[in-house]
Design an enzyme around this catalytic site. Structure first.
Site, PDB file in Angstrom:
ATOM      1  N   HIS A 114       0.819  -1.245   0.193  1.00 20.38           N
ATOM      2  CA  HIS A 114       0.103   0.170  -0.084  1.00 20.38           C
ATOM      3  C   HIS A 114       0.736   1.191  -0.160  1.00 20.38           C
ATOM      4  O   HIS A 114       0.355   2.322   0.164  1.00 20.38           O
ATOM      5  CB  HIS A 114      -0.982   0.006   1.294  1.00 20.38           C
ATOM      6  CG  HIS A 114      -0.091  -0.327   2.611  1.00 20.38           C
ATOM      7  ND1 HIS A 114       0.296  -1.611   2.703  1.00 20.38           N
ATOM      8  CD2 HIS A 114       0.470   0.431   3.349  1.00 20.38           C
ATOM      9  CE1 HIS A 114       1.166  -1.579   3.663  1.00 20.38           C
ATOM     10  NE2 HIS A 114       0.921  -0.578   4.272  1.00 20.38           N
ATOM     11  N   ASP A 277      -5.761  -2.336  -2.129  1.00 19.57           N
ATOM     12  CA  ASP A 277      -4.524  -1.826  -1.971  1.00 19.57           C
ATOM     13  C   ASP A 277      -3.548  -1.918  -3.277  1.00 19.57           C
ATOM     14  O   ASP A 277      -4.058  -2.760  -4.088  1.00 19.57           O
ATOM     15  CB  ASP A 277      -3.739  -1.929  -0.736  1.00 19.57           C
ATOM     16  CG  ASP A 277      -3.068  -3.544  -1.062  1.00 19.57           C
ATOM     17  OD1 ASP A 277      -3.698  -4.354  -1.503  1.00 19.57           O
ATOM     18  OD2 ASP A 277      -2.110  -3.621  -0.206  1.00 19.57           O
ATOM     19  N   ASP A 279      -1.003  -3.869  -4.170  1.00 20.46           N
ATOM     20  CA  ASP A 279      -0.835  -5.442  -4.952  1.00 20.46           C
ATOM     21  C   ASP A 279      -2.145  -6.469  -4.459  1.00 20.46           C
ATOM     22  O   ASP A 279      -1.877  -7.395  -4.753  1.00 20.46           O
ATOM     23  CB  ASP A 279       0.342  -5.866  -3.716  1.00 20.46           C
ATOM     24  CG  ASP A 279       0.110  -6.179  -2.314  1.00 20.46           C
ATOM     25  OD1 ASP A 279      -0.441  -5.397  -1.839  1.00 20.46           O
ATOM     26  OD2 ASP A 279       0.918  -7.141  -1.883  1.00 20.46           O
ATOM     27  N   ASP A 281      -3.950  -7.293  -1.840  1.00 25.88           N
ATOM     28  CA  ASP A 281      -4.216  -8.243  -0.873  1.00 25.88           C
ATOM     29  C   ASP A 281      -5.198  -7.720   0.340  1.00 25.88           C
ATOM     30  O   ASP A 281      -5.609  -8.261   1.125  1.00 25.88           O
ATOM     31  CB  ASP A 281      -2.953  -8.826  -0.205  1.00 25.88           C
ATOM     32  CG  ASP A 281      -1.860  -7.940   0.250  1.00 25.88           C
ATOM     33  OD1 ASP A 281      -2.270  -6.457   0.267  1.00 25.88           O
ATOM     34  OD2 ASP A 281      -0.929  -8.202   0.836  1.00 25.88           O
ATOM     35  N   ARG A 282      -5.026  -6.367   0.467  1.00 25.21           N
ATOM     36  CA  ARG A 282      -5.928  -5.618   1.376  1.00 25.21           C
ATOM     37  C   ARG A 282      -7.141  -5.338   0.737  1.00 25.21           C
ATOM     38  O   ARG A 282      -7.574  -5.115  -0.293  1.00 25.21           O
ATOM     39  CB  ARG A 282      -5.294  -4.330   1.784  1.00 25.21           C
ATOM     40  CG  ARG A 282      -4.134  -4.621   2.699  1.00 25.21           C
ATOM     41  CD  ARG A 282      -3.560  -3.346   3.113  1.00 25.21           C
ATOM     42  NE  ARG A 282      -2.415  -3.494   3.911  1.00 25.21           N
ATOM     43  CZ  ARG A 282      -1.754  -2.778   4.807  1.00 25.21           C
ATOM     44  NH1 ARG A 282      -2.303  -1.516   5.021  1.00 25.21           N
ATOM     45  NH2 ARG A 282      -0.873  -3.000   5.379  1.00 25.21           N
ATOM     46  N   GLU A 363      -6.624  -9.744   9.888  1.00 24.76           N
ATOM     47  CA  GLU A 363      -6.015  -8.664  10.525  1.00 24.76           C
ATOM     48  C   GLU A 363      -6.596  -7.275  10.472  1.00 24.76           C
ATOM     49  O   GLU A 363      -7.267  -7.039   9.677  1.00 24.76           O
ATOM     50  CB  GLU A 363      -4.562  -8.415   9.842  1.00 24.76           C
ATOM     51  CG  GLU A 363      -3.451  -9.575   9.959  1.00 24.76           C
ATOM     52  CD  GLU A 363      -2.097  -9.331   9.717  1.00 24.76           C
ATOM     53  OE1 GLU A 363      -1.313  -9.057  10.608  1.00 24.76           O
ATOM     54  OE2 GLU A 363      -1.690  -9.102   8.416  1.00 24.76           O
ATOM     55  N   SER A 365      -5.759  -4.742   9.831  1.00 24.13           N
ATOM     56  CA  SER A 365      -4.783  -3.714   8.741  1.00 24.13           C
ATOM     57  C   SER A 365      -5.720  -4.132   7.554  1.00 24.13           C
ATOM     58  O   SER A 365      -4.783  -4.096   6.605  1.00 24.13           O
ATOM     59  CB  SER A 365      -3.440  -3.774   9.009  1.00 24.13           C
ATOM     60  OG  SER A 365      -3.116  -5.427   8.758  1.00 24.13           O
ATOM     61  N   LYS A 376      -3.244 -12.820   2.316  1.00 22.18           N
ATOM     62  CA  LYS A 376      -4.655 -12.250   2.588  1.00 22.18           C
ATOM     63  C   LYS A 376      -4.990 -11.880   1.060  1.00 22.18           C
ATOM     64  O   LYS A 376      -4.353 -11.753   0.129  1.00 22.18           O
ATOM     65  CB  LYS A 376      -4.548 -10.954   3.552  1.00 22.18           C
ATOM     66  CG  LYS A 376      -3.625  -9.869   3.073  1.00 22.18           C
ATOM     67  CD  LYS A 376      -3.418  -8.970   4.094  1.00 22.18           C
ATOM     68  CE  LYS A 376      -2.540  -7.879   3.975  1.00 22.18           C
ATOM     69  NZ  LYS A 376      -1.149  -7.702   4.717  1.00 22.18           N
ATOM     70  N   ARG A 494       2.232   2.188  16.147  1.00 13.26           N
ATOM     71  CA  ARG A 494       0.815   2.021  16.064  1.00 13.26           C
ATOM     72  C   ARG A 494       0.144   1.952  17.379  1.00 13.26           C
ATOM     73  O   ARG A 494       0.874   1.139  18.253  1.00 13.26           O
ATOM     74  CB  ARG A 494       0.427   0.797  15.128  1.00 13.26           C
ATOM     75  CG  ARG A 494       1.195   0.709  13.697  1.00 13.26           C
ATOM     76  CD  ARG A 494       0.465  -0.049  12.800  1.00 13.26           C
ATOM     77  NE  ARG A 494       1.437  -0.459  11.688  1.00 13.26           N
ATOM     78  CZ  ARG A 494       1.413   0.280  10.602  1.00 13.26           C
ATOM     79  NH1 ARG A 494       0.536   1.547  10.811  1.00 13.26           N
ATOM     80  NH2 ARG A 494       2.106   0.290   9.570  1.00 13.26           N
TER      81      ARG A 494
HETATM   82  C1  G1P Z   1       1.318  -3.824   8.364  1.00  9.79           C
HETATM   83  C2  G1P Z   1       0.135  -4.204   9.221  1.00  9.79           C
HETATM   84  C3  G1P Z   1       0.135  -5.821   9.146  1.00  9.79           C
HETATM   85  C4  G1P Z   1       0.297  -6.322   7.802  1.00  9.79           C
HETATM   86  C5  G1P Z   1       1.462  -5.605   7.003  1.00  9.79           C
HETATM   87  C6  G1P Z   1       1.508  -6.149   5.659  1.00  9.79           C
HETATM   88  O1  G1P Z   1       2.509  -4.096   9.105  1.00  9.79           O
HETATM   89  O2  G1P Z   1      -0.077  -3.633  10.520  1.00  9.79           O
HETATM   90  O3  G1P Z   1      -0.936  -6.222   9.799  1.00  9.79           O
HETATM   91  O4  G1P Z   1       0.372  -7.730   7.760  1.00  9.79           O
HETATM   92  O5  G1P Z   1       1.264  -4.328   7.166  1.00  9.79           O
HETATM   93  O6  G1P Z   1       0.371  -5.747   4.880  1.00  9.79           O
HETATM   94  P1  G1P Z   1       3.163  -3.004  10.043  1.00  9.79           P
HETATM   95  O7  G1P Z   1       3.705  -1.748   9.146  1.00  9.79           O
HETATM   96  O8  G1P Z   1       2.017  -2.807  11.021  1.00  9.79           O
HETATM   97  O9  G1P Z   1       4.404  -3.854  10.486  1.00  9.79           O
HETATM   98 ZN    ZN Z   2      -0.707  -5.232   0.285  1.00 10.71          ZN
END
Ligand code: G1P
Ligand code: ZN
Length: 541
Positions: A114, A277, A279, A281-282, A363, A365, A376, A494
């Protein structure tokens, strides 16, 4: 065509984070930088001679350049074949799907998820194992270790491969197969969900807007939603992948998907809104005038899964990352199945899915997925919601509020402080690690657990420590702190805040209000303002 062996020296910091190695394009574009890391991958995953590798990415700036290098290095390392998505395009979940379907020796995915794209923005690379999921820590550690001692890499001297024409080409002794990145994935989706019911939903006038955010899901969403499911043309917006994601930030949340949010909260909003997002996956799920938190989305999908043909037999278990709200745990308890709590990052779900212990994972996120792949999957979540909507013929808001009435509401919010000075952020975490709050009262709450989350994988016994500071209160409310492992600039703090609300009369409250006392406690305990100079979070989700 000759294989060249190039002398090189290690680069510090080639350590994969939460999801692969992510750096600025300018870092990756330094001579030997990408090559060193790719060679470190090839040297760390076992014998590659005669094997097939999948390669593709989210289409961001530098994607094509990196793919050409990887292809020539794969040929020099003895791979028999590389399957590459047409145009270099392959969403992360589609990569996982193809790796599994064709039983390949894993794949290399080029993405910084993202994060923004462009010459001054981010790029990323990660290796996924033959099971289709992100490499577990043992492998990423081995890749890192190798990158720190590397002395040479091998690359084939050859002209660039044509990435745009479907079909097979030769690159030295290796075969390059340029394939349709959508077809296998779309077929998998059709095998999981009731496409006839969803088609009927759209035919009945149901309206949806899907925001691909100028990123990789555009072609997938257009082919599936507008193609196979008959949604009207224009259902998919920002559907052409661009190298700079239209100068946007392809993160499907309330801040960055502002265009979609305005539509969904505006006059004459469609019934359903979703975004994915960079790629693919979100996902973010919206109803008309209604936002579904990712934690609630996981819980609602779990509670309704059996309406979908692919999940008719029920769920084996539900897994969520530790900072994700416990809403899904309540569904698991009601279904009499196991709930798993893992560290942040999709890679921790892999063993549970492989062992058949969990079916759905999520998750907070904006990540939701299942055992159909080992990543995901944004569009999968959207299609599962569509299947549920088609079966229940109710609005998104009605489905979620009914869910809260039945299970109670896990009121939830995440506060991100982005671009914080790294030293200040590390100091804040050290301060939190030094506290011992168990048994103490904070405001109206009593602390019952205060630790740095550690996880022992129930399948392979591997242990992961320092996964986030937890402050858990007597009534189940929680505050969690961790530093992002995906950023490329400074540090991101976070803070995750959760409270369980059984009283339906209070379910309509804005989470920021309902959580106000916990939010204040969270700031105080971590001394956020004093240590970071920040009075407000950058992003609230
Ligand atoms: C963030 C998200 C986490 C997710 C990752 C990849 O990681 O919090 O849940 O798996 O992006 O998409 P973080 O930046 O918090 O380490
Ligand atoms: Zn992604």
């Amino acid at each position: 065509m000759t294989i060249r062996t190039v002398a090189t020296t290690p680069f510090a910091g080639q350590k994969p984070g939460t999801s692969g190695l992510r750096k600025k394009v300018k870092v990756f574009a330094q001579p030997h930088y990408l090559e060193n890391f790719v060679q470190a991958i090839f040297d760390s995953i076992g014998a590659v001679a005669g094997k097939t590798l999948v390669v593709g990415g989210d289409g961001r700036y530098y994607n094509r350049t990196a793919i050409q290098t990887i292809l020539k290095m794969a040929a020099a390392s003895g791979f028999a074949a590389v399957m590459v998505g047409q145009g270099g395009i392959l969403s992360t979940p589609a990569a996982s799907c193809v790796i599994r379907k064709y039983r390949t020796f894993g794949g290399i995915i080029l993405s910084a998820s993202h994060n923004p794209g462009g010459p001054d923005e981010d790029f990323g690379i990660k290796y996924n194992i033959p099971a289709g999921g992100p490499a577990p820590e043992a492998i990423t550690e081995a890749i890192f270790a190798r990158s720190q001692e590397i002395g040479e890499y091998r690359i084939l001297d050859a002209a660039d491969v044509d990435l745009d024409t479907l079909g097979t080409q030769r690159l030295g002794a290796m075969t390059v197969e340029v394939f349709d990145p959508v077809a296998d994935y779309a077929a998998l989706m059709e095998s999981l969900f009731d496409f006839a019911a969803i088609r009927a939903l759209f035919a009945g006038g149901f309206r949806m807007t899907f925001d691909a955010m100028h990123a990789v899901t555009g072609p997938y969403a257009a082919a599936i939603l507008e193609g196979r499911l008959g949604a009207p043309r224009g259902t998919v917006m920002n559907g052409v992948p661009r190298e700079d994601f239209g100068a946007g930030h392809p993160d499907p949340n309330l801040v960055h998907a502002a265009e979609l949010v305005a539509i969904m909260f505006g006059a004459d909003a469609p019934d359903f809104g979703a975004a994915s997002d960079g790629d693919g996956d979100r996902n973010m799920i919206l109803g008309r005038n209604f936002y579904v938190t990712p934690s609630d989305s996981l819980a609602v999908l779990a509670a309704n899964a059996t309406v979908c043909p692919g999940y008719k037999a029920g769920l084996k278990g539900i897994a969520r990352s530790m900072p994700t709200s416990a809403a899904a745990d309540r569904v698991a308890a009601a279904l009499g199945i196991e709930a798993y709590e893992t560290p942040t990052g999709w890679k921790f779900f892999g063993t549970l899915l492989d062992a058949g212990l969990a079916t759905l994972c999520g998750e907070e996120s904006f990540g939701t997925g299942s055992d159909h792949v080992r990543e995901k999957d944004g569009l999968w979540a959207v299609l599962m919601w569509l299947n549920v909507l088609a079966a229940r013929r109710d609005s998104v808001a009605a489905i979620v509020t009914a869910h809260w009435r039945k299970f109670g509401r896990n009121v939830y919010s995440r506060h991100d402080y982005e671009g914080v000075d790294s030293e200040a952020a590390n100091g804040l975490m050290a301060h939190l690690r030094g506290l011992s709050l168990t048994g103490r009262r904070l405001g109206a709450y009593e602390v019952v657990v205060n630790d740095d989350f550690a996880y022992t994988d129930p399948v392979d016994g591997s242990v992961s420590t320092r996964q986030g500071i937890r402050v858990v209160f007597g009534d189940g409310s929680r505050i969690v702190y961790r530093l992002s492992g995906t950023g490329t600039e400074g540090a991101t703090l976070r803070v995750y805040i959760e409270r369980y609300e059984p009283d339906a009369a209070k379910h309509h409250l804005d989470p920021q209000e309902a959580l106000a006392d916990l939010i204040a406690i969270a700031r105080d305990v971590a001394e956020i303002e004093r240590r970071t100079g920040r009075t407000e979070p950058t992003v609230i989700t």
